[in-house]
Scaffold this motif. Sequence first.
Motif, mmCIF file in Angstrom:
data_model
loop_
_atom_site.group_PDB
_atom_site.id
_atom_site.type_symbol
_atom_site.label_atom_id
_atom_site.label_comp_id
_atom_site.label_asym_id
_atom_site.label_seq_id
_atom_site.Cartn_x
_atom_site.Cartn_y
_atom_site.Cartn_z
ATOM 1 N N LEU A 86 -24.929 18.517 36.707
ATOM 2 C CA LEU A 86 -26.056 18.193 37.580
ATOM 3 C C LEU A 86 -26.097 16.708 37.920
ATOM 4 O O LEU A 86 -26.395 16.332 39.058
ATOM 5 C CB LEU A 86 -27.380 18.644 36.959
ATOM 6 N N LEU A 87 -25.792 15.846 36.961
ATOM 7 C CA LEU A 87 -25.742 14.412 37.239
ATOM 8 C C LEU A 87 -24.657 14.097 38.267
ATOM 9 O O LEU A 87 -24.854 13.275 39.169
ATOM 10 C CB LEU A 87 -25.506 13.611 35.962
ATOM 11 N N ALA A 93 -25.975 9.685 38.110
ATOM 12 C CA ALA A 93 -25.444 9.170 36.845
ATOM 13 C C ALA A 93 -25.666 7.668 36.724
ATOM 14 O O ALA A 93 -26.045 7.173 35.662
ATOM 15 C CB ALA A 93 -23.964 9.508 36.711
ATOM 16 N N GLY A 94 -25.451 6.931 37.791
ATOM 17 C CA GLY A 94 -25.644 5.485 37.771
ATOM 18 C C GLY A 94 -27.091 5.082 37.562
ATOM 19 O O GLY A 94 -27.378 4.055 36.951
ATOM 20 N N PHE A 95 -28.034 5.879 38.052
ATOM 21 C CA PHE A 95 -29.456 5.588 37.883
ATOM 22 C C PHE A 95 -29.821 5.513 36.409
ATOM 23 O O PHE A 95 -30.585 4.654 35.991
ATOM 24 C CB PHE A 95 -30.317 6.655 38.576
ATOM 25 N N PRO A 99 -23.624 5.542 29.239
ATOM 26 C CA PRO A 99 -22.191 5.830 29.306
ATOM 27 C C PRO A 99 -21.939 7.332 29.228
ATOM 28 O O PRO A 99 -22.475 8.009 28.369
ATOM 29 C CB PRO A 99 -21.607 5.113 28.096
ATOM 30 N N LEU A 100 -21.145 7.824 30.169
ATOM 31 C CA LEU A 100 -20.755 9.224 30.150
ATOM 32 C C LEU A 100 -19.457 9.384 30.913
ATOM 33 O O LEU A 100 -19.093 8.545 31.731
ATOM 34 C CB LEU A 100 -21.842 10.144 30.716
ATOM 35 N N LEU A 101 -18.780 10.450 30.629
ATOM 36 C CA LEU A 101 -17.509 10.732 31.282
ATOM 37 C C LEU A 101 -17.635 12.057 31.996
ATOM 38 O O LEU A 101 -17.864 13.091 31.378
ATOM 39 C CB LEU A 101 -16.377 10.803 30.252
#
Length: 107
Positions: A86-87, A93-95, A99-101
Motif C-alpha cells: 500500500l505504501l 513511503a517518503g512521507f 527505512p524500508l525496502l
Amino acid sequence: MANVKNKNQQSGRIAITGELTIYTALELKDQLLAALSATEALELDLSEVGEIDAAGLQLLVMIKQQAAVSGKALSFTGHSPVVLDLLDLSGLAGFFGDPLLIVRKPL
C-alpha cells in the motif's frame, strides 16, 4: 479485528495486529492517540498487519501528523507485505520517512 499490543510500555513500543481497515480505524485511532500522548517517542510495529485499506493508511498519516504537531517522535517498523504494497501503491513511503525496502515482484 485489529489489536494493539504493548510490547514495551516504558519505551512506547506497540504492535498493531490483524486488520488496519475502515472497520477498526476508529477504535485504533483512540488507542494510538492515547499511546502517543503517554510517551515522547512511539514506535509502531506493523509486522503483524494482515490487511490494510485507505482508512488504515489515513490513520497512519493522521498519527504521524499528530506526532509532528505535538513534537513527539513516531516511527513505524516491521512493515508487513500488505503495508509495503500500500505504501508503494500510494507513493507515501517518503512521507513517513522510515527505512524500508520495497521489492517489486516480477511480472
